[in-house]
Scaffold this motif. Sequence first.
Motif, mmCIF file in Angstrom:
data_model
loop_
_atom_site.group_PDB
_atom_site.id
_atom_site.type_symbol
_atom_site.label_atom_id
_atom_site.label_comp_id
_atom_site.label_asym_id
_atom_site.label_seq_id
_atom_site.Cartn_x
_atom_site.Cartn_y
_atom_site.Cartn_z
ATOM 1 N N PRO A 37 -4.928 15.527 1.943
ATOM 2 C CA PRO A 37 -5.299 14.531 1.915
ATOM 3 C C PRO A 37 -4.573 13.800 2.786
ATOM 4 C CG PRO A 37 -3.375 15.012 0.905
ATOM 5 C CD PRO A 37 -4.525 15.932 0.880
ATOM 6 N N ASP A 38 -4.242 14.177 3.805
ATOM 7 C CA ASP A 38 -3.769 13.532 4.547
ATOM 8 C C ASP A 38 -4.591 13.543 6.547
ATOM 9 O OD1 ASP A 38 -3.423 16.380 5.498
ATOM 10 O OD2 ASP A 38 -1.822 16.316 6.747
ATOM 11 N N ILE A 39 -5.868 14.677 5.986
ATOM 12 C CA ILE A 39 -6.435 15.346 7.098
ATOM 13 C C ILE A 39 -7.866 13.727 6.195
ATOM 14 C CG2 ILE A 39 -8.501 16.769 8.317
ATOM 15 C CD1 ILE A 39 -6.416 18.496 7.630
ATOM 16 N N ALA A 40 -8.257 13.685 5.235
ATOM 17 C CA ALA A 40 -9.001 12.992 5.249
ATOM 18 C C ALA A 40 -8.270 11.830 5.631
ATOM 19 C CB ALA A 40 -9.233 13.157 3.369
ATOM 20 N N ALA A 41 -7.796 11.027 4.555
ATOM 21 C CA ALA A 41 -7.175 9.670 5.940
ATOM 22 C C ALA A 41 -7.194 9.706 6.520
ATOM 23 C CB ALA A 41 -5.405 9.488 5.324
ATOM 24 N N ALA A 42 -6.926 10.594 8.293
ATOM 25 C CA ALA A 42 -7.211 10.037 9.460
ATOM 26 C C ALA A 42 -8.270 10.508 9.729
ATOM 27 C CB ALA A 42 -6.637 11.925 9.668
ATOM 28 N N GLU A 43 -9.801 10.987 9.165
ATOM 29 C CA GLU A 43 -11.215 10.821 8.957
ATOM 30 C C GLU A 43 -11.059 9.503 8.712
ATOM 31 O OE1 GLU A 43 -14.750 12.878 8.346
ATOM 32 O OE2 GLU A 43 -13.864 13.649 7.225
ATOM 33 N N GLN A 44 -10.855 8.779 8.219
ATOM 34 C CA GLN A 44 -11.703 7.581 7.241
ATOM 35 C C GLN A 44 -11.229 6.607 8.191
ATOM 36 O OE1 GLN A 44 -13.877 6.812 4.970
ATOM 37 N NE2 GLN A 44 -13.751 9.110 4.603
ATOM 38 N N ALA A 45 -10.230 7.398 8.812
ATOM 39 C CA ALA A 45 -9.287 5.994 9.927
ATOM 40 C C ALA A 45 -10.110 5.980 10.982
ATOM 41 C CB ALA A 45 -7.869 6.256 10.858
ATOM 42 N N ILE A 46 -11.269 6.965 11.354
ATOM 43 C CA ILE A 46 -12.224 7.209 12.375
ATOM 44 C C ILE A 46 -13.057 5.648 11.911
ATOM 45 C CG2 ILE A 46 -13.722 8.501 13.595
ATOM 46 C CD1 ILE A 46 -11.500 11.191 13.790
ATOM 47 N N VAL A 47 -13.199 6.712 10.655
ATOM 48 C CA VAL A 47 -15.010 5.707 10.351
ATOM 49 C C VAL A 47 -14.426 3.903 10.192
ATOM 50 C CG1 VAL A 47 -16.194 5.083 7.877
ATOM 51 C CG2 VAL A 47 -15.667 7.544 8.479
ATOM 52 N N ALA A 48 -13.186 3.472 9.888
ATOM 53 C CA ALA A 48 -12.832 2.100 9.744
ATOM 54 C C ALA A 48 -12.829 1.354 11.446
ATOM 55 C CB ALA A 48 -11.210 1.788 9.320
ATOM 56 N N ALA A 49 -12.612 2.463 11.980
ATOM 57 C CA ALA A 49 -12.468 2.230 13.269
ATOM 58 C C ALA A 49 -13.542 2.233 14.091
ATOM 59 C CB ALA A 49 -11.475 3.200 14.296
ATOM 60 N N THR A 50 -14.750 2.769 13.699
ATOM 61 C CA THR A 50 -15.885 3.072 14.242
ATOM 62 C C THR A 50 -16.729 2.290 13.936
ATOM 63 O OG1 THR A 50 -16.071 5.166 14.379
ATOM 64 C CG2 THR A 50 -18.263 4.212 14.442
ATOM 65 N N ALA A 51 -16.447 1.638 12.323
ATOM 66 C CA ALA A 51 -17.472 0.162 12.231
ATOM 67 C C ALA A 51 -16.066 -1.317 13.270
ATOM 68 C CB ALA A 51 -17.445 0.063 10.882
ATOM 69 N N GLU A 52 -15.511 -0.803 13.177
ATOM 70 C CA GLU A 52 -14.885 -2.360 14.000
ATOM 71 C C GLU A 52 -15.168 -2.488 15.136
ATOM 72 O OE1 GLU A 52 -12.457 -4.661 12.827
ATOM 73 O OE2 GLU A 52 -11.881 -3.806 11.049
ATOM 74 N N ILE A 53 -16.161 -1.206 15.889
ATOM 75 C CA ILE A 53 -16.956 -1.325 17.135
ATOM 76 C C ILE A 53 -17.995 -2.373 16.766
ATOM 77 C CG2 ILE A 53 -18.112 -0.223 19.309
ATOM 78 C CD1 ILE A 53 -15.835 2.163 18.477
ATOM 79 N N GLY A 54 -18.300 -2.124 15.909
ATOM 80 C CA GLY A 54 -19.893 -3.058 15.562
ATOM 81 C C GLY A 54 -19.408 -4.226 15.079
ATOM 82 N N VAL A 55 -18.583 -4.578 14.762
ATOM 83 C CA VAL A 55 -17.961 -5.935 14.700
ATOM 84 C C VAL A 55 -17.726 -6.820 15.635
ATOM 85 C CG1 VAL A 55 -16.043 -7.324 13.284
ATOM 86 C CG2 VAL A 55 -16.634 -5.145 12.078
ATOM 87 N N ALA A 56 -16.451 -5.994 16.898
ATOM 88 C CA ALA A 56 -16.580 -6.616 18.125
ATOM 89 C C ALA A 56 -17.929 -6.325 18.778
ATOM 90 C CB ALA A 56 -15.697 -5.682 18.782
ATOM 91 N N GLU A 57 -19.205 -5.898 18.658
ATOM 92 C CA GLU A 57 -20.579 -5.946 19.354
ATOM 93 C C GLU A 57 -20.855 -7.585 18.884
ATOM 94 O OE1 GLU A 57 -24.466 -3.668 20.863
ATOM 95 O OE2 GLU A 57 -22.300 -2.458 20.077
ATOM 96 N N ALA A 58 -20.867 -7.404 17.620
ATOM 97 C CA ALA A 58 -21.864 -8.738 16.435
ATOM 98 C C ALA A 58 -20.843 -9.892 17.328
ATOM 99 C CB ALA A 58 -21.315 -8.161 15.312
ATOM 100 N N ALA A 59 -20.249 -10.191 17.656
ATOM 101 C CA ALA A 59 -19.794 -11.121 18.052
ATOM 102 C C ALA A 59 -19.678 -12.209 19.598
ATOM 103 C CB ALA A 59 -17.851 -11.341 18.259
ATOM 104 N N LEU A 60 -20.725 -10.601 20.072
ATOM 105 C CA LEU A 60 -21.099 -11.391 21.745
ATOM 106 C C LEU A 60 -22.469 -11.849 21.275
ATOM 107 C CD1 LEU A 60 -20.453 -7.919 22.968
ATOM 108 C CD2 LEU A 60 -19.151 -9.870 23.661
ATOM 109 N N TYR A 61 -23.020 -12.182 19.902
ATOM 110 C CA TYR A 61 -24.488 -11.932 19.683
ATOM 111 C C TYR A 61 -24.184 -13.727 18.915
ATOM 112 C CZ TYR A 61 -25.577 -7.842 21.343
ATOM 113 O OH TYR A 61 -25.504 -6.584 21.867
ATOM 114 N N PRO A 62 -25.193 -14.863 19.113
ATOM 115 C CA PRO A 62 -25.030 -15.655 18.098
ATOM 116 C C PRO A 62 -24.996 -15.642 16.797
ATOM 117 C CG PRO A 62 -26.875 -15.524 19.505
ATOM 118 C CD PRO A 62 -26.289 -14.706 19.894
#
Length: 519
Positions: A325-350
Motif C-alpha cells: 500500500p505504501d507504493i500505491a500511495a506514492a504512485e497516487q501522489a504522482i497522479v495528484a501532482a500531475t493533475a495539479e500541473i493542469g490546474v496551474a496551467e489552466a490559470a494561465l488562460y481566461p
Amino acid sequence: MRAGRGLRTGVVLPLCFLLGGCLAWVDKLGETVGPDYVPPENTDLPADYAGPAPEPLPEQARSEEGLVEDEETAGRENRGRTIGVSRDWWRAFGDPLMTDLIDRALADNPVVRQADSRVIEARAFVRAARAGEEPTLDLDADAGVEGRRTYADPESAESRTLGGVAGLSAVFDWTLDLFGAVERETQAAEADLRRLEAERGDIALATAADVARRYTDVRASQIRLSLADQAIELQQESLGLVEGRVDSGLASQLDLTRARAELAAFQADRAPVRGELRANLAALAVLTGAPPGDLPPAVEREGALPMLGVGPDYGVPLDMVRRRPDIAAAEQAIVAATAEIGVAEAALYPAFRLPGEIGIDLSDIATGELVTSIVGSLFLAIDAPLADGGLREAELEAARARAQEAVHAYRETLLAALEEVETALETLAAARQQVISLEEATVASRQAFQQAQDRYREGLASYLDVLDAQRVLVDRRLALTEARAEMTRQAITLYQATGLGVPRRPDEARDGEEAANRI
C-alpha cells in the motif's frame, strides 16, 4: 497633441496584450490542459529477490531422555504446513487468540480510526471538486413593512400610509470549464483519496504486524518466565543434593555456599522478566485500542509461540509493487501532482463565468395598489490574465517540480521496499538456521547437565562442573526461546514487507457491493 497620443497608447497597449493572449489560448479552447498521468514502468526491477527462500524447519531433535515440556511443544503445532497467501495473513500462524487481538486492533486502534476519518474527509473533498463542474443556484427572499408620512403644506393634516414589501430572487452562477481546470482538480482530489486509502491500508497492515509481534513478545516473555521458574526449581533440587552430600561429609561447605548463591542469582533473574511481561501486556492492550490490563484472560495465561512451518508465498518484486500500500500511495501522489500541473496551467488562460439573476419585488402590499417588478439578468464574465509579474508561470513551474519530486519519492519508496524484503528474507533464513542449531545445542546441554549431576553424585566431578553445565543449559533454553520468537517476528516482517494480505477497510466490502450494483 501629445496628451491625445498618450491616451491612445494607454488604451491600445492593453488591447494588444489581450489580443495576444487570445491568440495564445484560443487553440486550447475545449481541451483539458496539462499532461496526462503515465504510470511508472519499473522496467529495472529484478526478476526475483536475491535473498534465500525460507525453507521448512526439520523435525525438532529429541534426546533419549527428552526435553522439558515447553521445549518439546513450543512451535511444534504449526510445523510442516505449507502457507499460501491469505487476505488475513495472520491466520496462517494458526493462533485464534492472536487473530482475535488483531481484529480488535483493526476495529478500535486510534491510529487506524484516524486513517478511516481521513479517508472519509477525502471523499468529501472529491464530492466538492466534482461540484465545481455544476452550476449553482441560490434563492434569496425578503419581506418587510414600509411606512410613509406626507405633508401637502404646513397647515394641512399629515397623510400616513402603511404597506408591505417582499422580494424573491434566484441567483445563478456557472463556471465554464473550457480548459479542464475543474476536471484536473477533480482528478487530483480522486488521486488524493486513493492515496489516503492506500495509506490507511499501510497503517492497518503495520498495526496488524505490530500486534502480532507484540503478542509474540508476550508469549516469549511468558516462556522465559516459566524457564526462570524451572531454573529456580532445578537449582533448588541441586541445593538439596549438595546439602545431602555436605551432611554426609562428601562435599565441602564451599559447594553449599555456591549452590545458595546460584539459587539467589536465578531468583534475581526472574524479576526483570516479569516486569518485561507486564510491559508487553500493557503495550498489546493499547495496540488493540484498550487501556492496559483490558485483555482477554487467555492472553494472561502462558501459551506457545505463534510459528509458521514454512515461509509465505511472497512472489517476485513486481508482485510486491502491486500489493504494497505504501507504493500505491506514492504512485497516487504522482497522479495528484500531475493533475495539479493542469490546474496551474489552466490559470494561465481566461476564466469564463455565466452569472445571472431573476427576481420579483412586491411593494405597497397593504394599500391595495400592489406594484410588481420583475428583473432578470444574465452575463458572460471573462477574467483574462494580462500581467501578474510572472506569478502564474512560477506556480506552473513549481507544480512541475512537485510532480518530479513525487516521482523521486515513489522511486525511494520502491527501493526501500525492496531493501525491506531482502533484509527480511536474509534475517528469516538466519533465524531459522539459528533455531535449528540452538535446538541441537539445547538437547546436548540437557544431556551434559544430567551427566554432570550423575558424576557429582558419584564423586567424579566437582560442583563447579554442575553449576557450569546448569548455567549453560539455562542460557541455551533462553536463547532458543528468543530465536524462535525472532523467527516469528521476521516471518511477520516478511508478510508486511511484501504487502501480503493488506487488511480491508470496514466499509470496503460495502463499497464493492455498491459498485457491483451500479454496474
